[in-house]
Design a protein around this motif. Sequence first.
Motif, PDB file in Angstrom:
ATOM      1  N   ARG A   1     -56.492 -66.980  -2.401  1.00  0.00           N
ATOM      2  CA  ARG A   1     -57.814 -66.628  -2.948  1.00  0.00           C
ATOM      3  C   ARG A   1     -57.777 -66.580  -4.473  1.00  0.00           C
ATOM      4  O   ARG A   1     -58.687 -67.069  -5.151  1.00  0.00           O
ATOM      5  CB  ARG A   1     -58.275 -65.287  -2.383  1.00  0.00           C
ATOM      6  CG  ARG A   1     -58.872 -65.380  -1.011  1.00  0.00           C
ATOM      7  CD  ARG A   1     -59.617 -64.112  -0.601  1.00  0.00           C
ATOM      8  NE  ARG A   1     -58.799 -62.914  -0.660  1.00  0.00           N
ATOM      9  CZ  ARG A   1     -57.973 -62.517   0.301  1.00  0.00           C
ATOM     10  NH1 ARG A   1     -57.861 -63.201   1.409  1.00  0.00           N
ATOM     11  NH2 ARG A   1     -57.275 -61.409   0.158  1.00  0.00           N
ATOM     12  N   HIS A   2     -56.723 -65.989  -5.035  1.00  0.00           N
ATOM     13  CA  HIS A   2     -56.594 -65.910  -6.481  1.00  0.00           C
ATOM     14  C   HIS A   2     -56.515 -67.307  -7.101  1.00  0.00           C
ATOM     15  O   HIS A   2     -57.194 -67.589  -8.097  1.00  0.00           O
ATOM     16  CB  HIS A   2     -55.357 -65.100  -6.869  1.00  0.00           C
ATOM     17  CG  HIS A   2     -55.004 -65.264  -8.322  1.00  0.00           C
ATOM     18  ND1 HIS A   2     -55.682 -64.615  -9.331  1.00  0.00           N
ATOM     19  CD2 HIS A   2     -54.067 -66.030  -8.930  1.00  0.00           C
ATOM     20  CE1 HIS A   2     -55.180 -64.976 -10.497  1.00  0.00           C
ATOM     21  NE2 HIS A   2     -54.191 -65.834 -10.287  1.00  0.00           N
TER      22      HIS A   2
ATOM     23  N   ASP B   1     -52.431 -64.887   1.660  1.00  0.00           N
ATOM     24  CA  ASP B   1     -53.883 -65.079   1.619  1.00  0.00           C
ATOM     25  C   ASP B   1     -54.468 -64.603   0.289  1.00  0.00           C
ATOM     26  O   ASP B   1     -55.371 -65.236  -0.258  1.00  0.00           O
ATOM     27  CB  ASP B   1     -54.559 -64.362   2.778  1.00  0.00           C
ATOM     28  CG  ASP B   1     -54.207 -64.983   4.127  1.00  0.00           C
ATOM     29  OD1 ASP B   1     -53.849 -66.175   4.166  1.00  0.00           O
ATOM     30  OD2 ASP B   1     -54.283 -64.253   5.141  1.00  0.00           O
ATOM     31  N   THR B   2     -53.950 -63.504  -0.234  1.00  0.00           N
ATOM     32  CA  THR B   2     -54.404 -63.003  -1.526  1.00  0.00           C
ATOM     33  C   THR B   2     -54.052 -63.997  -2.629  1.00  0.00           C
ATOM     34  O   THR B   2     -54.860 -64.263  -3.525  1.00  0.00           O
ATOM     35  CB  THR B   2     -53.777 -61.627  -1.828  1.00  0.00           C
ATOM     36  OG1 THR B   2     -54.146 -60.723  -0.781  1.00  0.00           O
ATOM     37  CG2 THR B   2     -54.233 -61.078  -3.158  1.00  0.00           C
ATOM     38  N   TYR B   3     -52.845 -64.553  -2.563  1.00  0.00           N
ATOM     39  CA  TYR B   3     -52.420 -65.569  -3.523  1.00  0.00           C
ATOM     40  C   TYR B   3     -53.358 -66.779  -3.489  1.00  0.00           C
ATOM     41  O   TYR B   3     -53.792 -67.263  -4.539  1.00  0.00           O
ATOM     42  CB  TYR B   3     -50.977 -66.003  -3.216  1.00  0.00           C
ATOM     43  CG  TYR B   3     -50.625 -67.365  -3.766  1.00  0.00           C
ATOM     44  CD1 TYR B   3     -50.375 -67.546  -5.118  1.00  0.00           C
ATOM     45  CD2 TYR B   3     -50.555 -68.475  -2.924  1.00  0.00           C
ATOM     46  CE1 TYR B   3     -50.075 -68.799  -5.620  1.00  0.00           C
ATOM     47  CE2 TYR B   3     -50.254 -69.727  -3.425  1.00  0.00           C
ATOM     48  CZ  TYR B   3     -50.013 -69.891  -4.767  1.00  0.00           C
ATOM     49  OH  TYR B   3     -49.718 -71.135  -5.266  1.00  0.00           O
TER      50      TYR B   3
ATOM     51  N   PRO C   1     -45.511 -60.353  -1.615  1.00  0.00           N
ATOM     52  CA  PRO C   1     -46.965 -60.375  -1.776  1.00  0.00           C
ATOM     53  C   PRO C   1     -47.648 -61.116  -0.635  1.00  0.00           C
ATOM     54  O   PRO C   1     -47.030 -61.909   0.068  1.00  0.00           O
ATOM     55  CB  PRO C   1     -47.169 -61.129  -3.093  1.00  0.00           C
ATOM     56  CG  PRO C   1     -45.859 -61.114  -3.768  1.00  0.00           C
ATOM     57  CD  PRO C   1     -44.822 -61.014  -2.707  1.00  0.00           C
ATOM     58  N   ASP C   2     -48.926 -60.882  -0.462  1.00  0.00           N
ATOM     59  CA  ASP C   2     -49.704 -61.480   0.615  1.00  0.00           C
ATOM     60  C   ASP C   2     -50.118 -62.903   0.252  1.00  0.00           C
ATOM     61  O   ASP C   2     -50.698 -63.137  -0.807  1.00  0.00           O
ATOM     62  CB  ASP C   2     -50.932 -60.618   0.873  1.00  0.00           C
ATOM     63  CG  ASP C   2     -51.735 -61.100   2.051  1.00  0.00           C
ATOM     64  OD1 ASP C   2     -51.159 -61.231   3.147  1.00  0.00           O
ATOM     65  OD2 ASP C   2     -52.944 -61.341   1.875  1.00  0.00           O
TER      66      ASP C   2
ATOM     67  N   GLN D   1     -49.612 -56.916   6.219  1.00  0.00           N
ATOM     68  CA  GLN D   1     -49.708 -57.000   4.764  1.00  0.00           C
ATOM     69  C   GLN D   1     -49.021 -55.791   4.120  1.00  0.00           C
ATOM     70  O   GLN D   1     -48.263 -55.941   3.157  1.00  0.00           O
ATOM     71  CB  GLN D   1     -51.177 -57.060   4.330  1.00  0.00           C
ATOM     72  CG  GLN D   1     -51.364 -57.144   2.830  1.00  0.00           C
ATOM     73  CD  GLN D   1     -52.833 -57.115   2.430  1.00  0.00           C
ATOM     74  OE1 GLN D   1     -53.690 -56.678   3.181  1.00  0.00           O
ATOM     75  NE2 GLN D   1     -53.112 -57.592   1.238  1.00  0.00           N
TER      76      GLN D   1
ATOM     77  N   LYS E   1     -53.702 -56.060   8.462  1.00  0.00           N
ATOM     78  CA  LYS E   1     -53.527 -55.052   7.412  1.00  0.00           C
ATOM     79  C   LYS E   1     -52.143 -54.402   7.513  1.00  0.00           C
ATOM     80  O   LYS E   1     -51.485 -54.185   6.489  1.00  0.00           O
ATOM     81  CB  LYS E   1     -54.625 -53.988   7.525  1.00  0.00           C
ATOM     82  CG  LYS E   1     -54.653 -53.034   6.375  1.00  0.00           C
ATOM     83  CD  LYS E   1     -55.055 -53.740   5.103  1.00  0.00           C
ATOM     84  CE  LYS E   1     -55.287 -52.742   4.005  1.00  0.00           C
ATOM     85  NZ  LYS E   1     -55.538 -53.395   2.733  1.00  0.00           N
TER      86      LYS E   1
END
Length: 65
Positions: free
Chosen positions: A30-31, A26-28, A23-24, A14, A11
């Motif tokens: 998942r999206h 892992d978030t990319y 940008p993160d 990030q 966290k």
Amino acid sequence: MIARLHAAWKKAAQTANLAVGMPDYDTYVRHRRAAHPGEPVMSYAEFFRERQDARYGSAANPRCC
């Protein structure tokens, strides 16, 4: 205990990345998997380069300011 430290470290990393405009990944990922199934997902190196080029420009498309 180790899992909580790992989560806190992730966290913090990030947050630091977002503070400098990165940008993160892992978030990319998942999206992309949720919103665009079946389409390719960039590797971390490709993602990093694309985000750098978008922010600062690239040799082929430099920004002046």
